[in-house]
Write an enzyme that holds these catalytic residues in place. Structure first.
Site, PDB file in Angstrom:
ATOM      1  N   ASN A 245       0.868  -1.176   0.000  1.00  0.00           N
ATOM      2  CA  ASN A 245       0.000   0.000   0.000  1.00  0.00           C
ATOM      3  C   ASN A 245       0.906   1.228   0.000  1.00  0.00           C
ATOM      4  OD1 ASN A 245      -1.802   2.035   0.532  1.00  0.00           O
ATOM      5  ND2 ASN A 245      -2.326   1.338   2.605  1.00  0.00           N
TER       6      ASN A 245
ATOM      7  N   LYS B 236       0.116   4.199  -0.261  1.00  0.00           N
ATOM      8  CA  LYS B 236      -0.568   5.366   0.321  1.00  0.00           C
ATOM      9  C   LYS B 236      -0.355   6.590  -0.574  1.00  0.00           C
ATOM     10  CE  LYS B 236      -0.269   3.250   4.812  1.00  0.00           C
ATOM     11  NZ  LYS B 236      -0.215   3.392   6.268  1.00  0.00           N
TER      12      LYS B 236
ATOM     13  N   HIS C  21      -9.505   1.160   4.698  1.00  0.00           N
ATOM     14  CA  HIS C  21      -8.276   1.396   5.461  1.00  0.00           C
ATOM     15  C   HIS C  21      -8.581   2.353   6.617  1.00  0.00           C
ATOM     16  CE1 HIS C  21      -4.240   2.619   6.524  1.00  0.00           C
ATOM     17  NE2 HIS C  21      -3.830   1.526   5.910  1.00  0.00           N
TER      18      HIS C  21
ATOM     19  N   GLU D 282      -7.062   4.787   7.684  1.00  0.00           N
ATOM     20  CA  GLU D 282      -6.860   6.205   7.345  1.00  0.00           C
ATOM     21  C   GLU D 282      -8.095   6.762   6.630  1.00  0.00           C
ATOM     22  OE1 GLU D 282      -3.114   5.564   5.409  1.00  0.00           O
ATOM     23  OE2 GLU D 282      -2.260   5.012   7.348  1.00  0.00           O
TER      24      GLU D 282
ATOM     25  N   SER E 291       3.378  -2.017  10.336  1.00  0.00           N
ATOM     26  CA  SER E 291       4.829  -2.139  10.527  1.00  0.00           C
ATOM     27  C   SER E 291       5.353  -3.541  10.177  1.00  0.00           C
ATOM     28  CB  SER E 291       5.231  -1.735  11.944  1.00  0.00           C
ATOM     29  OG  SER E 291       4.809  -0.401  12.211  1.00  0.00           O
TER      30      SER E 291
HETATM   31  P1  PGA Z   1       2.805   0.342   7.641  1.00  0.00           P
HETATM   32  O1  PGA Z   1       1.331   0.547   7.015  1.00  0.00           O
HETATM   33  O2  PGA Z   1       3.327  -0.950   7.081  1.00  0.00           O
HETATM   34  O3  PGA Z   1       3.598   1.541   7.188  1.00  0.00           O
HETATM   35  O4  PGA Z   1       2.633   0.277   9.125  1.00  0.00           O
HETATM   36  C1  PGA Z   1       0.470  -0.518   6.811  1.00  0.00           C
HETATM   37  C2  PGA Z   1      -0.846  -0.040   6.248  1.00  0.00           C
HETATM   38  O5  PGA Z   1      -1.367   0.990   6.716  1.00  0.00           O
HETATM   39  O6  PGA Z   1      -1.413  -0.658   5.308  1.00  0.00           O
END
Ligand code: PGA
Length: 258
Positions: free
Chosen positions: A9, A11, A99, A101, A217
């Protein structure tokens, strides 16, 4: 029985040019490598989809294309939105929905997410439907029931007759982009509860075929431990998907556990 999945992803990162470079780097890093049993997906920003699609096509790259969002209507006066048919037109075969977000910053509800899943599936695009609890819910020990409730609402009335065409990503919000990974046991606890919920609704045979990913993460150093858990079928990867070397390393590390 279930292929693993490593989905990136991106983003709101990478301009069109940068996206093309990253996709090409990933194609170079993965071409000729052995990772049978691992499905790889990249989900760039909407304006990068066409460019990444062309890279995949020209390089015969061993990964699929996904979007990060969709609207459920077919066309019309919905300024700023993207219809499922527009994703199909650029060969996107997956789409992230729900998601945290989008839920948090853009007010998406479980009802919206359910409508998006139905619209995508009607166009043969595989949803990667996200769920996950905020820190205060985790600290109150209510994370399993919180996520189970999301799953029930997000999957209401879906047709999972082809369970390989629906993917869930469990992403505890407190672990996203924080460097704070849930332990593999934390991931297993909730991914297992998700599968049990799917089994209650759709039957065990179906539930056993739906991929349930972990996100938050995830990185080359912890992916093997995560996918070693029986109900964790891969990862939705943010930060570590923005570099071809770390993302390809995750794919190969996941494959090495098979
Ligand atoms: P991250 O994001 O691996 O940077 O923690 C994961 C995600 O939000 O899909």
């Amino acid at each position: 029985m279930r292929n693993l999945m490593i989905a990136g992803n991106w983003k709101m990162n990478k301009t069109y040019e940068e996206g093309v470079v990253l996709a090409q780097g990933l194609a170079d890093a993965l071409t000729g490598k052995e990772f049978k049993g691992v499905d790889v997906v990249v989900c760039p920003p909407t304006v990068d989809l066409k460019g990444v699609s062309e890279v995949i096509d020209q390089a015969q790259a061993p990964f699929a294309l996904g979007a990060q969002n969709v609207y459920w209507e077919e066309s019309g006066a919905f300024t700023g939105e993207t219809a499922p048919s527009m994703l199909t037109a650029v060969n996107a075969t997956y789409c992230i929905i729900g998601h945290s977000e989008r839920r948090g910053y853009f007010g998406e509800t479980d009802e919206d997410i359910n409508k998006k899943a139905k619209a995508l599936m009607a166009h043969d695009i595989v949803p990667i439907s996200c769920c996950g609890e905020p820190l205060e819910v985790r600290e109150a020990g209510k994370h399993v029931e919180f996520v189970v409730d999301q799953i029930k609402k997000d999957t209401e009335g879906l047709d999972l007759s082809d369970p390989s065409k629906y993917v869930i990503a469990y992403e505890p919000i407190w672990a996203i982009g924080t460097g704070k990974t849930a332990t593999a046991d934390d991931a297993q606890e909730v991914c297992c509860a998700i599968r049990e919920t799917l089994a209650e609704i759709f039957g065990k045979e179906t539930a056993d075929k739906v991929r349930v990913l972990y996100g938050g993460s995830a990185k080359p150093g912890n992916i093997a431990e995560l996918v070693a858990k029986p109900d964790v079928d891969g990862a939705l990867v943010g930060g570590a998907s923005l570099k071809a070397d770390s993302f390809s390393e995750m794919v190969l590390n996941a494959a090495a556990t098979l």
